[in-house]
Motif scaffolding. Structure first.
Motif, PDB file in Angstrom:
ATOM      1  N   CYS A 137      -0.710  -8.673  -7.231  1.00 59.58           N
ATOM      2  CA  CYS A 137       0.137  -9.320  -6.229  1.00 59.58           C
ATOM      3  C   CYS A 137      -0.584 -10.530  -5.664  1.00 59.58           C
ATOM      4  CB  CYS A 137       0.469  -8.332  -5.115  1.00 59.58           C
ATOM      5  SG  CYS A 137       1.507  -9.038  -3.835  1.00 59.58           S
ATOM      6  N   CYS A 175      -0.912 -11.240  -2.701  1.00 58.77           N
ATOM      7  CA  CYS A 175      -1.666 -10.883  -1.493  1.00 58.77           C
ATOM      8  C   CYS A 175      -3.045 -10.341  -1.824  1.00 58.77           C
ATOM      9  CB  CYS A 175      -0.893  -9.853  -0.664  1.00 58.77           C
ATOM     10  SG  CYS A 175      -0.972  -8.171  -1.326  1.00 58.77           S
ATOM     11  N   VAL A 208       1.510  -2.995  -0.542  1.00 62.47           N
ATOM     12  CA  VAL A 208       0.923  -3.595   0.658  1.00 62.47           C
ATOM     13  C   VAL A 208       1.921  -4.528   1.342  1.00 62.47           C
ATOM     14  CG1 VAL A 208      -0.959  -5.024   1.559  1.00 62.47           C
ATOM     15  CG2 VAL A 208      -1.380  -3.433  -0.328  1.00 62.47           C
ATOM     16  N   CYS A 209       2.504  -5.457   0.564  1.00 60.55           N
ATOM     17  CA  CYS A 209       3.363  -6.462   1.189  1.00 60.55           C
ATOM     18  C   CYS A 209       4.808  -6.418   0.687  1.00 60.55           C
ATOM     19  CB  CYS A 209       2.780  -7.867   0.980  1.00 60.55           C
ATOM     20  SG  CYS A 209       2.901  -8.421  -0.728  1.00 60.55           S
ATOM     21  N   CYS A 226       4.798  -4.462  -4.603  1.00 65.43           N
ATOM     22  CA  CYS A 226       3.474  -4.278  -4.016  1.00 65.43           C
ATOM     23  C   CYS A 226       3.557  -3.270  -2.868  1.00 65.43           C
ATOM     24  CB  CYS A 226       2.961  -5.618  -3.514  1.00 65.43           C
ATOM     25  SG  CYS A 226       1.394  -5.493  -2.645  1.00 65.43           S
ATOM     26  N   TYR A 250      -3.503  -7.543  -3.834  1.00 69.00           N
ATOM     27  CA  TYR A 250      -3.432  -6.155  -4.279  1.00 69.00           C
ATOM     28  C   TYR A 250      -3.522  -6.098  -5.801  1.00 69.00           C
ATOM     29  CZ  TYR A 250      -1.456  -1.670  -5.587  1.00 69.00           C
ATOM     30  OH  TYR A 250      -1.247  -0.456  -6.181  1.00 69.00           O
TER      31      TYR A 250
HETATM   32 ZN   LIG Z   1       1.179  -7.756  -2.054  1.00 69.77          ZN
END
Ligand SMILES: [Zn+2]
Length: 127
Positions: A73, A75, A105-106, A103, A77
């Motif tokens: 990702c 971000c 995370v985001c 993802c 990840y």
């Molecule tokens: Zn992410």
């Protein structure tokens, strides 16, 4: 047939390696197949069996290890994008099943990395 040409490449690698090491026989072969290659392992093993029946690799045990792609990702990840089951053959997931991975995370869509390799990992020979 896709699997036949792949089997030829694998077979040539195995035989060349065996000859380089002056092998008398090939005991076992470990293959690594990315899940995104869409290779049918049964067909691949069948072709390898046909190719090797008059060679020193005759009767060699062939193990197939499936490799899952990674998801990446923006971000930062990075994680295993593969399925968590231990299936070896029939239930290979298709590309579209990975395409909707997001993802954790985001929440953005993950980019897939890898999972398209097909290689001979190890060859066990009799010298
Ligand atoms: Zn992410």
């Amino acid at each position: 047939m896709h699997e036949y040409s792949l089997a030829c490449e694998i077979f040539e690698t195995v035989i060349a390696t065996a000859h380089d090491n002056k092998a008398l026989a090939v005991n076992s072969i470990k293959l690594e197949i990315g899940r995104l290659t869409h290779v049918n392992p049964d067909q691949l093993l069948f072709c390898l069996g046909v190719l090797s029946k008059d060679s020193i690799a005759k009767g060699a045990k062939i193990d197939v290890n499936f490799v899952s792609p990674f998801g990446e990702c923006e971000c930062g990840y990075r994680g295993d994008a593969g399925v968590s089951d231990n299936d070896r053959c029939e239930d290979q997931p298709h590309l579209y099943e990975y395409a909707v991975l997001t993802c954790p995370v985001c929440g953005k869509l993950l980019q897939l990395v890898g999972g398209d390799e097909l290689m001979v990992r190890t060859i066990d020979i009799e010298i």
